[in-house]
Design a protein around this motif. Structure first.
Motif, PDB file in Angstrom:
ATOM      1  N   GLU A 179      45.299 -25.730  38.063  1.00  0.00           N
ATOM      2  CA  GLU A 179      45.960 -27.024  38.230  1.00  0.00           C
ATOM      3  C   GLU A 179      47.314 -27.049  37.527  1.00  0.00           C
ATOM      4  O   GLU A 179      47.880 -28.120  37.298  1.00  0.00           O
ATOM      5  CB  GLU A 179      45.060 -28.151  37.691  1.00  0.00           C
TER       6      GLU A 179
ATOM      7  N   TRP B 163      51.238 -28.678  42.649  1.00  0.00           N
ATOM      8  CA  TRP B 163      51.634 -30.083  42.512  1.00  0.00           C
ATOM      9  C   TRP B 163      52.611 -30.496  43.619  1.00  0.00           C
ATOM     10  O   TRP B 163      52.640 -31.668  44.021  1.00  0.00           O
ATOM     11  CB  TRP B 163      52.209 -30.341  41.121  1.00  0.00           C
TER      12      TRP B 163
ATOM     13  N   TYR C 155      50.735 -37.235  48.891  1.00  0.00           N
ATOM     14  CA  TYR C 155      51.013 -38.632  48.528  1.00  0.00           C
ATOM     15  C   TYR C 155      52.195 -39.181  49.324  1.00  0.00           C
ATOM     16  O   TYR C 155      52.187 -40.343  49.753  1.00  0.00           O
ATOM     17  CB  TYR C 155      51.266 -38.760  47.024  1.00  0.00           C
TER      18      TYR C 155
ATOM     19  N   ARG D   5      52.479 -34.485  38.229  1.00  0.00           N
ATOM     20  CA  ARG D   5      51.618 -33.822  37.246  1.00  0.00           C
ATOM     21  C   ARG D   5      51.554 -34.622  35.944  1.00  0.00           C
ATOM     22  O   ARG D   5      50.478 -34.828  35.385  1.00  0.00           O
ATOM     23  CB  ARG D   5      52.118 -32.412  36.966  1.00  0.00           C
TER      24      ARG D   5
ATOM     25  N   TYR E 146      49.522 -37.782  36.477  1.00  0.00           N
ATOM     26  CA  TYR E 146      48.088 -37.457  36.554  1.00  0.00           C
ATOM     27  C   TYR E 146      47.503 -37.293  35.160  1.00  0.00           C
ATOM     28  O   TYR E 146      46.464 -37.890  34.832  1.00  0.00           O
ATOM     29  CB  TYR E 146      47.906 -36.183  37.367  1.00  0.00           C
TER      30      TYR E 146
ATOM     31  N   VAL F 212      41.729 -42.297  39.145  1.00  0.00           N
ATOM     32  CA  VAL F 212      43.051 -41.739  38.866  1.00  0.00           C
ATOM     33  C   VAL F 212      43.832 -41.555  40.155  1.00  0.00           C
ATOM     34  O   VAL F 212      45.016 -41.913  40.238  1.00  0.00           O
ATOM     35  CB  VAL F 212      42.925 -40.394  38.117  1.00  0.00           C
ATOM     36  N   PHE F 213      43.183 -41.036  41.184  1.00  0.00           N
ATOM     37  CA  PHE F 213      43.872 -40.827  42.458  1.00  0.00           C
ATOM     38  C   PHE F 213      44.291 -42.161  43.085  1.00  0.00           C
ATOM     39  O   PHE F 213      45.343 -42.250  43.725  1.00  0.00           O
ATOM     40  CB  PHE F 213      42.997 -40.025  43.416  1.00  0.00           C
TER      41      PHE F 213
ATOM     42  N   LEU G  72      47.352 -43.364  41.067  1.00  0.00           N
ATOM     43  CA  LEU G  72      48.550 -42.587  41.385  1.00  0.00           C
ATOM     44  C   LEU G  72      49.255 -43.160  42.611  1.00  0.00           C
ATOM     45  O   LEU G  72      50.481 -43.066  42.733  1.00  0.00           O
ATOM     46  CB  LEU G  72      48.186 -41.113  41.617  1.00  0.00           C
TER      47      LEU G  72
ATOM     48  N   SER H 219      41.407 -42.026  48.500  1.00  0.00           N
ATOM     49  CA  SER H 219      41.186 -41.325  47.224  1.00  0.00           C
ATOM     50  C   SER H 219      40.216 -40.168  47.392  1.00  0.00           C
ATOM     51  O   SER H 219      40.366 -39.119  46.755  1.00  0.00           O
ATOM     52  CB  SER H 219      40.677 -42.297  46.151  1.00  0.00           C
TER      53      SER H 219
ATOM     54  N   PHE I  68      42.886 -32.008  46.638  1.00  0.00           N
ATOM     55  CA  PHE I  68      43.213 -31.593  45.267  1.00  0.00           C
ATOM     56  C   PHE I  68      42.333 -30.420  44.844  1.00  0.00           C
ATOM     57  O   PHE I  68      42.809 -29.413  44.318  1.00  0.00           O
ATOM     58  CB  PHE I  68      42.997 -32.787  44.332  1.00  0.00           C
TER      59      PHE I  68
END
Length: 253
Positions: free
Chosen positions: A22, A28, A35, A48, A51, A78-79, A82, A102, A109
């Motif tokens: 990651e 990323w 997104y 990044r 996140y 979190v998603f 974002l 998400s 991801f």
């Protein structure tokens, strides 16, 4: 020697091998493009940082009311954030189903960050054997359901378990004793007939030790003899891989 009737397994590094990355900026960039396709504009490095910040924020929010250690967030939150907190959030015009989006982002991801996933050679053989003996098999994993559920199915292991406990479902993780006590209580397990099998002394072995239950340590991190002596303070049996567990189990019958 009495054979166990209930086997509680960790997942990653115990039953399966996984490698993820990651950190790569290319990774990323891919997620930023995803997104962007949904209307949320990010630069890769910016995404990044956002996140990492939101993961820490979600953890703090979860820990604060209870003041408890070893909390586990649901990464889907979190998603979602974002998207809703993206730099151009004031200009978002799409009416997005955040729950569905998400989950799609989580899947992408994980697929993009995952370099390798496979069950160890002896995993299926061991689980088949335990099932043939009428034993109960449980999964107790510090993990994200959004990632792990599909990986259980992908490796062909999902149907072996009598019940699956993934930490993100419960807001807590190993080695918090309450996580393990829930498994014992809900399934009416006898401590003396149960064993924890994992590859982490500070979580898998510690949680069993705190409750006075047997455990078996899998040395998938390849600790040397000196390191094992320092870490294995409870003097639990150590095997080099899941095949070693098979040997221990069959010798007890």
């Amino acid at each position: 020697m009495l054979a166990y009737k209930n086997y509680i397994f960790d997942f990653y590094g115990t039953l399966v091998h996984i490698e993820t990355d990651e950190e790569s900026l290319d990774f990323w960039r891919t997620i930023a493009e995803l997104y962007s396709s949904l209307g949320a504009t990010y630069e890769a490095s910016e995404l990044r940082k956002a996140y990492i910040r939101l993961v820490a924020d979600e953890e703090a929010n979860l820990a604060q009311p209870s003041q408890l250690d070893y909390v586990e967030i649901d990464i889907l939150q979190v998603f979602k954030r974002l998207y809703t907190e993206c730099p151009n959030r004031d200009k978002l015009s799409w009416k997005l189903d955040l729950e569905t989006a998400s989950r799609l982002i989580a899947a992408a991801f994980r697929i993009e960050s995952r370099k390798e996933l496979r069950a160890y050679d002896a995993t299926v053989q061991l689980l088949d054997y335990l099932k043939s003996q009428g034993d109960k098999i449980f999964l107790l994993s510090n993990a994200q359901k959004a990632f792990t559920l599909q990986e259980l199915k992908q490796t062909g292991l999902y149907d072996y378990f009598d019940k699956i406990y993934i930490s993100s479902d419960y807001g807590m993780k190993k080695p918090r004793p309450q996580f393990w006590e829930m498994v014992l209580t809900e399934n009416k397990l006898n401590l003396s007939e149960s064993v924890m099998i994992g590859n982490d002394f500070t979580t898998d072995i510690a949680i069993a030790d705190s409750l006075g239950m047997d455990s078996i340590f899998i040395n998938s991190f390849n600790y040397n003899e000196k390191e094992l002596k320092e870490k294995n303070t409870s003097k639990v049996p150590v095997v080099e891989d899941i095949g070693g567990v098979m040997e221990v189990v069959t010798c007890m019958r």
